[in-house]
Design a protein around this motif. Structure first.
Motif, PDB file in Angstrom:
ATOM      1  N   ARG A 217       0.830  -1.208   0.000  1.00 14.71           N
ATOM      2  CA  ARG A 217       0.000   0.000   0.000  1.00 14.71           C
ATOM      3  C   ARG A 217       0.863   1.256   0.000  1.00 14.71           C
ATOM      4  O   ARG A 217       0.488   2.290  -0.561  1.00 14.71           O
ATOM      5  N   SER A 242       1.509  -6.951  -2.448  1.00 18.44           N
ATOM      6  CA  SER A 242       0.634  -7.413  -1.367  1.00 18.44           C
ATOM      7  C   SER A 242      -0.811  -7.442  -1.883  1.00 18.44           C
ATOM      8  O   SER A 242      -1.117  -6.935  -2.965  1.00 18.44           O
ATOM      9  N   VAL A 257       1.929 -11.904  -3.620  1.00 15.02           N
ATOM     10  CA  VAL A 257       2.712 -12.809  -2.767  1.00 15.02           C
ATOM     11  C   VAL A 257       1.883 -13.082  -1.513  1.00 15.02           C
ATOM     12  O   VAL A 257       1.327 -12.163  -0.933  1.00 15.02           O
ATOM     13  N   THR A 260      -2.856 -16.307  -0.252  1.00 12.49           N
ATOM     14  CA  THR A 260      -3.775 -16.473  -1.375  1.00 12.49           C
ATOM     15  C   THR A 260      -3.125 -16.001  -2.676  1.00 12.49           C
ATOM     16  O   THR A 260      -3.809 -15.709  -3.646  1.00 12.49           O
ATOM     17  N   SER A 275       3.417  -3.930   5.237  1.00  6.48           N
ATOM     18  CA  SER A 275       3.435  -3.993   6.711  1.00  6.48           C
ATOM     19  C   SER A 275       3.931  -5.333   7.228  1.00  6.48           C
ATOM     20  O   SER A 275       4.513  -5.405   8.305  1.00  6.48           O
ATOM     21  N   GLN A 279      -0.615 -13.137   6.555  1.00  4.54           N
ATOM     22  CA  GLN A 279      -0.968 -13.745   5.263  1.00  4.54           C
ATOM     23  C   GLN A 279       0.056 -13.398   4.182  1.00  4.54           C
ATOM     24  O   GLN A 279       0.204 -14.120   3.206  1.00  4.54           O
ATOM     25  N   HIS A 280       0.732 -12.280   4.336  1.00  6.30           N
ATOM     26  CA  HIS A 280       1.797 -11.932   3.384  1.00  6.30           C
ATOM     27  C   HIS A 280       3.058 -12.738   3.706  1.00  6.30           C
ATOM     28  O   HIS A 280       3.698 -13.287   2.800  1.00  6.30           O
ATOM     29  N   ASN A 294      10.443   0.791   5.023  1.00 10.35           N
ATOM     30  CA  ASN A 294       9.162   1.147   5.617  1.00 10.35           C
ATOM     31  C   ASN A 294       9.332   2.406   6.464  1.00 10.35           C
ATOM     32  O   ASN A 294      10.348   2.582   7.128  1.00 10.35           O
TER      33      ASN A 294
HETATM   34  C1  LIG Z   1      -7.952 -14.788   4.162  1.00 10.00           C
HETATM   35  C2  LIG Z   1      -6.959 -13.705   3.873  1.00 10.00           C
HETATM   36  C3  LIG Z   1      -5.985 -13.946   2.923  1.00 10.00           C
HETATM   37  C4  LIG Z   1      -5.022 -12.971   2.633  1.00 10.00           C
HETATM   38  N1  LIG Z   1      -4.058 -13.237   1.701  1.00 10.00           N
HETATM   39  C5  LIG Z   1      -3.095 -12.317   1.488  1.00 10.00           C
HETATM   40  C6  LIG Z   1      -2.007 -12.579   0.590  1.00 10.00           C
HETATM   41  O1  LIG Z   1      -1.944 -13.639  -0.062  1.00 10.00           O
HETATM   42  N2  LIG Z   1      -1.083 -11.634   0.438  1.00 10.00           N
HETATM   43  C7  LIG Z   1      -1.092 -10.436   1.116  1.00 10.00           C
HETATM   44  O2  LIG Z   1      -0.198  -9.620   0.920  1.00 10.00           O
HETATM   45  N3  LIG Z   1      -2.107 -10.162   1.960  1.00 10.00           N
HETATM   46  C8  LIG Z   1      -3.099 -11.061   2.147  1.00 10.00           C
HETATM   47  N4  LIG Z   1      -4.138 -10.737   2.986  1.00 10.00           N
HETATM   48  C9  LIG Z   1      -4.236  -9.344   3.482  1.00 10.00           C
HETATM   49  C10 LIG Z   1      -3.348  -9.044   4.670  1.00 10.00           C
HETATM   50  O3  LIG Z   1      -4.021  -9.376   5.865  1.00 10.00           O
HETATM   51  C11 LIG Z   1      -2.993  -7.537   4.707  1.00 10.00           C
HETATM   52  O4  LIG Z   1      -4.187  -6.783   4.722  1.00 10.00           O
HETATM   53  C12 LIG Z   1      -2.140  -7.061   3.538  1.00 10.00           C
HETATM   54  O5  LIG Z   1      -1.035  -7.934   3.349  1.00 10.00           O
HETATM   55  C13 LIG Z   1      -1.626  -5.654   3.824  1.00 10.00           C
HETATM   56  O6  LIG Z   1      -1.000  -5.151   2.674  1.00 10.00           O
HETATM   57  P1  LIG Z   1       0.103  -4.006   2.799  1.00 10.00           P
HETATM   58  O7  LIG Z   1       1.190  -4.465   3.681  1.00 10.00           O
HETATM   59  O8  LIG Z   1       0.446  -3.569   1.422  1.00 10.00           O
HETATM   60  O9  LIG Z   1      -0.737  -2.785   3.433  1.00 10.00           O
HETATM   61  P2  LIG Z   1      -0.706  -2.190   4.884  1.00 10.00           P
HETATM   62  O10 LIG Z   1      -0.917  -3.232   5.915  1.00 10.00           O
HETATM   63  O11 LIG Z   1      -1.642  -1.035   4.868  1.00 10.00           O
HETATM   64  O12 LIG Z   1       0.787  -1.667   5.071  1.00 10.00           O
HETATM   65  C14 LIG Z   1       1.336  -0.608   4.340  1.00 10.00           C
HETATM   66  C15 LIG Z   1       2.733  -0.374   4.897  1.00 10.00           C
HETATM   67  O13 LIG Z   1       3.384   0.596   4.113  1.00 10.00           O
HETATM   68  C16 LIG Z   1       4.127   1.441   4.947  1.00 10.00           C
HETATM   69  N5  LIG Z   1       4.273   2.709   4.222  1.00 10.00           N
HETATM   70  C17 LIG Z   1       3.308   3.626   3.913  1.00 10.00           C
HETATM   71  N6  LIG Z   1       3.824   4.620   3.167  1.00 10.00           N
HETATM   72  C18 LIG Z   1       5.144   4.325   2.988  1.00 10.00           C
HETATM   73  C19 LIG Z   1       6.189   4.974   2.301  1.00 10.00           C
HETATM   74  N7  LIG Z   1       6.014   6.132   1.610  1.00 10.00           N
HETATM   75  N8  LIG Z   1       7.420   4.392   2.330  1.00 10.00           N
HETATM   76  C20 LIG Z   1       7.637   3.254   3.019  1.00 10.00           C
HETATM   77  N9  LIG Z   1       6.664   2.597   3.691  1.00 10.00           N
HETATM   78  C21 LIG Z   1       5.429   3.131   3.669  1.00 10.00           C
HETATM   79  C22 LIG Z   1       3.306   1.550   6.220  1.00 10.00           C
HETATM   80  O14 LIG Z   1       4.101   1.922   7.327  1.00 10.00           O
HETATM   81  C23 LIG Z   1       2.786   0.119   6.332  1.00 10.00           C
HETATM   82  O15 LIG Z   1       3.657  -0.690   7.092  1.00 10.00           O
HETATM   83  C24 LIG Z   1      -5.087 -11.712   3.284  1.00 10.00           C
HETATM   84  C25 LIG Z   1      -6.064 -11.488   4.247  1.00 10.00           C
HETATM   85  C26 LIG Z   1      -6.991 -12.473   4.538  1.00 10.00           C
HETATM   86  C27 LIG Z   1      -8.036 -12.202   5.594  1.00 10.00           C
END
Ligand SMILES: Cc1cc2nc3c(=O)[nH]c(=O)nc-3n(C[C@H](O)[C@H](O)[C@H](O)COP(=O)(O)OP(=O)(O)OC[C@H]3O[C@@H](n4cnc5c(N)ncnc54)[C@H](O)[C@@H]3O)c2cc1C
Length: 327
Positions: A217, A242, A257, A260, A275, A279-280, A294
Protein backbone atom coordinates in the motif's frame (compact mmCIF):
# COMPACT_ATOMS: atom_id res chain seq x y z
CA UNK A 1 10.59 -47.99 -9.28
CA UNK A 2 11.17 -44.63 -10.96
CA UNK A 3 10.56 -41.22 -9.47
CA UNK A 4 9.80 -38.76 -12.26
CA UNK A 5 10.33 -35.10 -11.46
CA UNK A 6 8.67 -32.41 -13.55
CA UNK A 7 11.48 -29.87 -13.80
CA UNK A 8 10.82 -26.21 -14.54
CA UNK A 9 13.43 -23.88 -15.99
CA UNK A 10 14.26 -20.31 -15.05
CA UNK A 11 15.79 -18.96 -18.25
CA UNK A 12 18.30 -21.65 -19.19
CA UNK A 13 18.92 -22.96 -15.66
CA UNK A 14 16.89 -25.23 -13.42
CA UNK A 15 14.41 -23.22 -11.35
CA UNK A 16 15.19 -23.26 -7.63
CA UNK A 17 11.83 -24.79 -6.57
CA UNK A 18 12.54 -27.66 -9.00
CA UNK A 19 15.98 -28.23 -7.42
CA UNK A 20 14.16 -28.57 -4.11
CA UNK A 21 11.67 -30.99 -5.67
CA UNK A 22 14.56 -33.01 -7.13
CA UNK A 23 16.13 -33.22 -3.67
CA UNK A 24 12.92 -34.67 -2.19
CA UNK A 25 12.50 -36.98 -5.19
CA UNK A 26 16.03 -38.29 -4.67
CA UNK A 27 15.26 -39.20 -1.06
CA UNK A 28 12.19 -41.07 -2.25
CA UNK A 29 14.15 -42.96 -4.88
CA UNK A 30 16.99 -43.87 -2.50
CA UNK A 31 17.79 -47.54 -2.86
CA UNK A 32 15.63 -47.97 -5.97
CA UNK A 33 17.18 -49.41 -9.12
CA UNK A 34 16.11 -46.68 -11.52
CA UNK A 35 16.33 -43.52 -9.42
CA UNK A 36 15.22 -40.02 -10.38
CA UNK A 37 14.23 -39.10 -13.93
CA UNK A 38 13.77 -35.41 -14.75
CA UNK A 39 11.12 -34.42 -17.28
CA UNK A 40 11.87 -31.08 -18.93
CA UNK A 41 9.79 -29.21 -21.49
CA UNK A 42 12.28 -27.29 -23.62
CA UNK A 43 14.25 -27.58 -26.87
CA UNK A 44 16.89 -30.32 -26.64
CA UNK A 45 19.81 -27.92 -27.13
CA UNK A 46 19.00 -25.96 -23.98
CA UNK A 47 18.43 -28.86 -21.60
CA UNK A 48 20.71 -28.31 -18.55
CA UNK A 49 21.73 -31.98 -18.20
CA UNK A 50 24.89 -31.37 -16.08
CA UNK A 51 22.90 -29.22 -13.62
CA UNK A 52 20.33 -32.01 -13.33
CA UNK A 53 23.02 -34.67 -12.85
CA UNK A 54 24.41 -32.56 -10.02
CA UNK A 55 21.13 -33.18 -8.20
CA UNK A 56 21.20 -36.93 -8.71
CA UNK A 57 19.23 -37.21 -11.95
CA UNK A 58 20.14 -40.33 -13.94
CA UNK A 59 17.78 -39.86 -16.89
CA UNK A 60 16.46 -36.70 -18.49
CA UNK A 61 13.34 -36.90 -20.65
CA UNK A 62 13.31 -33.85 -22.91
CA UNK A 63 10.00 -32.90 -24.43
CA UNK A 64 10.40 -30.46 -27.29
CA UNK A 65 7.92 -29.36 -29.91
CA UNK A 66 5.28 -28.10 -27.48
CA UNK A 67 5.15 -24.33 -27.76
CA UNK A 68 4.50 -22.48 -24.53
CA UNK A 69 2.90 -23.89 -21.41
CA UNK A 70 0.02 -26.33 -21.93
CA UNK A 71 -0.90 -27.92 -18.56
CA UNK A 72 -3.02 -30.77 -19.88
CA UNK A 73 -0.52 -31.63 -22.61
CA UNK A 74 2.32 -31.64 -20.07
CA UNK A 75 0.25 -33.95 -17.86
CA UNK A 76 -0.46 -36.22 -20.85
CA UNK A 77 3.28 -36.61 -21.41
CA UNK A 78 3.83 -37.47 -17.74
CA UNK A 79 0.97 -39.99 -17.87
CA UNK A 80 2.57 -41.66 -20.88
CA UNK A 81 5.97 -41.84 -19.18
CA UNK A 82 4.39 -43.20 -16.01
CA UNK A 83 2.42 -45.77 -17.97
CA UNK A 84 5.47 -46.81 -19.99
CA UNK A 85 7.53 -47.25 -16.83
CA UNK A 86 5.05 -49.64 -15.30
CA UNK A 87 3.07 -52.64 -16.37
CA UNK A 88 -0.42 -51.30 -16.96
CA UNK A 89 -2.77 -51.13 -15.17
CA UNK A 90 -0.54 -51.33 -12.06
CA UNK A 91 1.82 -48.37 -11.79
CA UNK A 92 4.10 -50.40 -9.48
CA UNK A 93 4.62 -47.71 -6.90
CA UNK A 94 6.28 -45.18 -9.15
CA UNK A 95 5.99 -41.52 -8.25
CA UNK A 96 5.75 -38.18 -10.01
CA UNK A 97 7.07 -35.20 -8.08
CA UNK A 98 6.87 -31.52 -9.02
CA UNK A 99 7.60 -28.21 -7.32
CA UNK A 100 4.59 -26.72 -5.53
CA UNK A 101 4.50 -23.81 -7.96
CA UNK A 102 1.38 -22.78 -9.85
CA UNK A 103 2.54 -24.87 -12.79
CA UNK A 104 3.61 -27.86 -10.71
CA UNK A 105 0.30 -28.01 -8.86
CA UNK A 106 -1.73 -27.45 -12.02
CA UNK A 107 0.04 -30.08 -14.11
CA UNK A 108 -0.11 -32.71 -11.37
CA UNK A 109 -3.80 -31.99 -10.80
CA UNK A 110 -4.35 -32.71 -14.52
CA UNK A 111 -2.22 -35.84 -14.20
CA UNK A 112 -4.40 -36.98 -11.30
CA UNK A 113 -7.51 -36.41 -13.40
CA UNK A 114 -6.06 -38.32 -16.38
CA UNK A 115 -4.80 -41.31 -14.37
CA UNK A 116 -7.32 -41.36 -11.52
CA UNK A 117 -4.43 -41.24 -9.04
CA UNK A 118 -4.60 -39.16 -5.85
CA UNK A 119 -2.34 -36.11 -5.59
CA UNK A 120 -0.82 -34.65 -2.42
CA UNK A 121 0.13 -30.97 -2.70
CA UNK A 122 2.78 -28.99 -0.82
CA UNK A 123 4.65 -31.89 0.78
CA UNK A 124 7.64 -31.18 3.00
CA UNK A 125 8.69 -34.84 3.48
CA UNK A 126 7.92 -38.22 1.96
CA UNK A 127 9.24 -41.68 2.76
CA UNK A 128 8.34 -45.28 2.07
CA UNK A 129 5.93 -46.70 4.64
CA UNK A 130 4.80 -50.31 5.01
CA UNK A 131 3.28 -52.16 2.06
CA UNK A 132 4.60 -49.72 -0.50
CA UNK A 133 2.51 -46.80 0.75
CA UNK A 134 4.10 -43.41 1.32
CA UNK A 135 4.25 -41.55 4.60
CA UNK A 136 3.99 -37.86 3.81
CA UNK A 137 4.05 -34.60 5.72
CA UNK A 138 2.42 -31.70 3.96
CA UNK A 139 1.57 -28.09 4.55
CA UNK A 140 -2.03 -27.09 5.12
CA UNK A 141 -3.51 -23.66 5.72
CA UNK A 142 -0.69 -21.81 3.97
CA UNK A 143 1.93 -23.61 6.00
CA UNK A 144 0.45 -22.78 9.41
CA UNK A 145 -0.27 -26.46 9.98
CA UNK A 146 1.63 -29.63 9.08
CA UNK A 147 -0.42 -32.72 8.32
CA UNK A 148 0.96 -36.27 8.55
CA UNK A 149 -0.75 -38.65 6.16
CA UNK A 150 -0.33 -41.99 4.44
CA UNK A 151 -0.68 -42.02 0.66
CA UNK A 152 -1.58 -45.52 -0.46
CA UNK A 153 -1.89 -45.53 -4.22
CA UNK A 154 -0.39 -47.47 -7.14
CA UNK A 155 1.69 -44.39 -7.93
CA UNK A 156 2.16 -41.25 -5.89
CA UNK A 157 1.70 -37.74 -7.27
CA UNK A 158 3.34 -35.15 -5.02
CA UNK A 159 4.18 -31.48 -5.17
CA UNK A 160 6.87 -30.10 -2.89
CA UNK A 161 6.31 -26.95 -0.80
CA UNK A 162 8.55 -24.37 -2.43
CA UNK A 163 9.82 -22.98 0.87
CA UNK A 164 10.29 -26.13 2.93
CA UNK A 165 12.93 -28.43 1.45
CA UNK A 166 16.43 -27.11 0.78
CA UNK A 167 18.09 -27.87 -2.53
CA UNK A 168 21.09 -30.15 -2.00
CA UNK A 169 23.36 -31.42 -4.77
CA UNK A 170 24.86 -34.91 -4.60
CA UNK A 171 28.54 -35.17 -3.57
CA UNK A 172 29.66 -37.24 -6.58
CA UNK A 173 27.28 -36.86 -9.50
CA UNK A 174 27.30 -39.31 -12.41
CA UNK A 175 26.32 -38.45 -15.97
CA UNK A 176 22.66 -38.07 -16.96
CA UNK A 177 21.32 -39.85 -20.06
CA UNK A 178 19.14 -37.64 -22.23
CA UNK A 179 16.12 -39.16 -24.01
CA UNK A 180 13.88 -37.31 -26.43
CA UNK A 181 10.16 -37.70 -26.02
CA UNK A 182 7.61 -37.10 -28.75
CA UNK A 183 4.60 -35.57 -27.04
CA UNK A 184 1.56 -37.88 -27.45
CA UNK A 185 -0.89 -35.00 -27.32
CA UNK A 186 -4.14 -34.29 -29.13
CA UNK A 187 -5.68 -30.96 -30.09
CA UNK A 188 -7.95 -31.28 -27.05
CA UNK A 189 -4.86 -31.30 -24.79
CA UNK A 190 -3.78 -27.98 -26.30
CA UNK A 191 -7.03 -26.08 -25.82
CA UNK A 192 -5.49 -24.31 -22.82
CA UNK A 193 -2.06 -23.07 -23.75
CA UNK A 194 -0.03 -20.03 -22.70
CA UNK A 195 2.12 -19.05 -25.65
CA UNK A 196 3.19 -15.65 -24.35
CA UNK A 197 4.23 -14.61 -20.89
CA UNK A 198 4.58 -11.17 -19.41
CA UNK A 199 7.26 -12.47 -17.04
CA UNK A 200 9.89 -9.97 -16.01
CA UNK A 201 13.61 -9.83 -16.63
CA UNK A 202 15.30 -13.00 -17.83
CA UNK A 203 11.89 -14.64 -18.19
CA UNK A 204 11.78 -15.38 -14.46
CA UNK A 205 8.41 -16.01 -12.89
CA UNK A 206 7.46 -14.77 -9.44
CA UNK A 207 7.70 -18.28 -7.98
CA UNK A 208 11.18 -18.91 -9.34
CA UNK A 209 12.81 -15.45 -9.40
CA UNK A 210 16.05 -14.99 -7.49
CA UNK A 211 15.19 -11.38 -6.66
CA UNK A 212 11.70 -10.07 -5.91
CA UNK A 213 10.97 -6.38 -5.35
CA UNK A 214 7.73 -6.29 -3.37
CA UNK A 215 5.38 -3.32 -3.25
CA UNK A 216 2.50 -2.72 -0.85
CA UNK A 217 0.00 0.00 0.00
CA UNK A 218 2.91 2.32 0.73
CA UNK A 219 3.64 2.52 -3.02
CA UNK A 220 0.49 4.63 -3.19
CA UNK A 221 -0.79 4.08 -6.74
CA UNK A 222 -0.52 2.00 -9.91
CA UNK A 223 1.88 4.57 -11.37
CA UNK A 224 4.03 4.33 -8.25
CA UNK A 225 5.20 0.89 -9.43
CA UNK A 226 7.33 2.24 -12.30
CA UNK A 227 10.41 2.75 -10.06
CA UNK A 228 9.91 -0.72 -8.52
CA UNK A 229 9.85 -2.23 -12.03
CA UNK A 230 13.02 -0.37 -12.89
CA UNK A 231 14.73 -1.52 -9.71
CA UNK A 232 13.63 -5.13 -10.32
CA UNK A 233 15.03 -4.91 -13.85
CA UNK A 234 18.38 -3.62 -12.61
CA UNK A 235 18.57 -6.46 -10.07
CA UNK A 236 17.51 -9.13 -12.58
CA UNK A 237 14.30 -9.77 -10.68
CA UNK A 238 10.54 -9.32 -10.83
CA UNK A 239 7.91 -7.32 -8.97
CA UNK A 240 5.63 -8.93 -6.36
CA UNK A 241 2.84 -7.22 -4.45
CA UNK A 242 0.63 -7.41 -1.37
CA UNK A 243 -3.08 -8.14 -1.52
CA UNK A 244 -4.01 -4.52 -0.91
CA UNK A 245 -2.30 -3.73 -4.19
CA UNK A 246 -4.28 -6.32 -6.15
CA UNK A 247 -7.53 -5.37 -4.36
CA UNK A 248 -6.94 -1.75 -5.38
CA UNK A 249 -6.48 -2.91 -8.97
CA UNK A 250 -2.98 -1.43 -9.16
CA UNK A 251 -1.49 -4.79 -10.18
CA UNK A 252 -2.84 -8.18 -11.33
CA UNK A 253 -3.42 -11.02 -8.89
CA UNK A 254 -0.71 -13.15 -10.50
CA UNK A 255 1.82 -10.81 -8.88
CA UNK A 256 0.42 -11.28 -5.37
CA UNK A 257 2.71 -12.81 -2.77
CA UNK A 258 1.13 -14.60 0.16
CA UNK A 259 -1.35 -17.09 1.47
CA UNK A 260 -3.78 -16.47 -1.38
CA UNK A 261 -1.06 -15.59 -3.85
CA UNK A 262 2.29 -17.07 -4.84
CA UNK A 263 4.89 -18.46 -2.45
CA UNK A 264 8.31 -17.08 -3.29
CA UNK A 265 11.79 -18.37 -2.45
CA UNK A 266 14.19 -15.75 -3.80
CA UNK A 267 17.70 -15.02 -2.60
CA UNK A 268 16.49 -11.49 -1.87
CA UNK A 269 13.05 -10.09 -1.13
CA UNK A 270 12.97 -6.31 -0.97
CA UNK A 271 9.65 -5.47 0.73
CA UNK A 272 8.73 -1.84 0.08
CA UNK A 273 5.79 -0.25 1.86
CA UNK A 274 4.50 -3.61 3.06
CA UNK A 275 3.43 -3.99 6.71
CA UNK A 276 4.11 -7.76 6.94
CA UNK A 277 0.68 -9.21 7.74
CA UNK A 278 0.75 -12.93 8.56
CA UNK A 279 -0.97 -13.75 5.26
CA UNK A 280 1.80 -11.93 3.38
CA UNK A 281 4.57 -13.57 5.42
CA UNK A 282 3.04 -16.97 4.52
CA UNK A 283 4.18 -16.27 0.97
CA UNK A 284 7.63 -14.75 1.55
CA UNK A 285 8.98 -16.63 4.59
CA UNK A 286 10.99 -18.83 2.21
CA UNK A 287 13.10 -15.89 1.00
CA UNK A 288 16.75 -16.30 1.96
CA UNK A 289 17.13 -12.61 2.80
CA UNK A 290 14.49 -9.96 3.42
CA UNK A 291 15.19 -6.24 3.34
CA UNK A 292 12.31 -3.97 4.33
CA UNK A 293 11.82 -0.35 3.39
CA UNK A 294 9.16 1.15 5.62
CA UNK A 295 8.39 4.48 7.27
CA UNK A 296 7.13 2.73 10.40
CA UNK A 297 9.85 1.38 12.74
CA UNK A 298 7.16 -0.78 14.39
CA UNK A 299 5.94 -2.49 11.19
CA UNK A 300 5.64 -6.30 11.70
CA UNK A 301 7.74 -6.97 8.57
CA UNK A 302 10.79 -5.77 10.51
CA UNK A 303 10.60 -8.85 12.75
CA UNK A 304 11.22 -10.99 9.63
CA UNK A 305 13.76 -8.74 7.92
CA UNK A 306 17.54 -9.20 7.93
CA UNK A 307 17.95 -5.48 7.26
CA UNK A 308 15.56 -2.54 7.23
CA UNK A 309 15.65 0.98 5.92
CA UNK A 310 13.32 3.18 7.95
CA UNK A 311 12.33 5.76 5.41
CA UNK A 312 10.08 6.80 2.56
CA UNK A 313 10.28 4.34 -0.33
CA UNK A 314 9.69 7.21 -2.77
CA UNK A 315 13.11 8.54 -1.73
CA UNK A 316 14.93 5.29 -0.99
CA UNK A 317 14.09 3.46 -4.25
CA UNK A 318 15.22 6.30 -6.58
CA UNK A 319 18.46 6.49 -4.56
CA UNK A 320 18.98 2.73 -5.00
CA UNK A 321 18.28 2.99 -8.74
CA UNK A 322 20.75 5.83 -9.04
CA UNK A 323 23.44 3.84 -7.21
CA UNK A 324 22.84 0.73 -9.34
CA UNK A 325 22.84 2.70 -12.58
CA UNK A 326 26.17 4.20 -11.50
CA UNK A 327 27.65 0.69 -11.53
C1 LIG B 1 -7.95 -14.79 4.16
C2 LIG B 1 -6.96 -13.71 3.87
C3 LIG B 1 -5.99 -13.95 2.92
C4 LIG B 1 -5.02 -12.97 2.63
N1 LIG B 1 -4.06 -13.24 1.70
C5 LIG B 1 -3.09 -12.32 1.49
C6 LIG B 1 -2.01 -12.58 0.59
O1 LIG B 1 -1.94 -13.64 -0.06
N2 LIG B 1 -1.08 -11.63 0.44
C7 LIG B 1 -1.09 -10.44 1.12
O2 LIG B 1 -0.20 -9.62 0.92
N3 LIG B 1 -2.11 -10.16 1.96
C8 LIG B 1 -3.10 -11.06 2.15
N4 LIG B 1 -4.14 -10.74 2.99
C9 LIG B 1 -4.24 -9.34 3.48
C10 LIG B 1 -3.35 -9.04 4.67
O3 LIG B 1 -4.02 -9.38 5.86
C11 LIG B 1 -2.99 -7.54 4.71
O4 LIG B 1 -4.19 -6.78 4.72
C12 LIG B 1 -2.14 -7.06 3.54
O5 LIG B 1 -1.03 -7.93 3.35
C13 LIG B 1 -1.63 -5.65 3.82
O6 LIG B 1 -1.00 -5.15 2.67
P1 LIG B 1 0.10 -4.01 2.80
O7 LIG B 1 1.19 -4.46 3.68
O8 LIG B 1 0.45 -3.57 1.42
O9 LIG B 1 -0.74 -2.79 3.43
P2 LIG B 1 -0.71 -2.19 4.88
O10 LIG B 1 -0.92 -3.23 5.92
O11 LIG B 1 -1.64 -1.03 4.87
O12 LIG B 1 0.79 -1.67 5.07
C14 LIG B 1 1.34 -0.61 4.34
C15 LIG B 1 2.73 -0.37 4.90
O13 LIG B 1 3.38 0.60 4.11
C16 LIG B 1 4.13 1.44 4.95
N5 LIG B 1 4.27 2.71 4.22
C17 LIG B 1 3.31 3.63 3.91
N6 LIG B 1 3.82 4.62 3.17
C18 LIG B 1 5.14 4.33 2.99
C19 LIG B 1 6.19 4.97 2.30
N7 LIG B 1 6.01 6.13 1.61
N8 LIG B 1 7.42 4.39 2.33
C20 LIG B 1 7.64 3.25 3.02
N9 LIG B 1 6.66 2.60 3.69
C21 LIG B 1 5.43 3.13 3.67
C22 LIG B 1 3.31 1.55 6.22
O14 LIG B 1 4.10 1.92 7.33
C23 LIG B 1 2.79 0.12 6.33
O15 LIG B 1 3.66 -0.69 7.09
C24 LIG B 1 -5.09 -11.71 3.28
C25 LIG B 1 -6.06 -11.49 4.25
C26 LIG B 1 -6.99 -12.47 4.54
C27 LIG B 1 -8.04 -12.20 5.59
Amino acid sequence: MTVFCLTELDGDTVADPSLRALTLARGLAAGAATGVAAVVFCPRDVVPAPDLAAYGVGDVFVVSGLDGYAPQAWARVLAELLGAAATAPDFSRHAVVAAGTERGNEVLAHLGAITGLPMAANCVAASRAGGGALGIVRQRWAGLLLEEAVLDAPAALLTVATDAVSAEPVPAPGPADVHEVTPPVSDADLVVRAVESSAGAAGASLATARVVVGGGRGVGSADGFAPLEELAGLLGGVVGVSRVVTSEGWRPHKQQVGQTGTKITPELYLACGISGAIQHIAGCAGAKHIIAINTDPGAPILAHADYAVIGDLHQVIPALIEALRGR
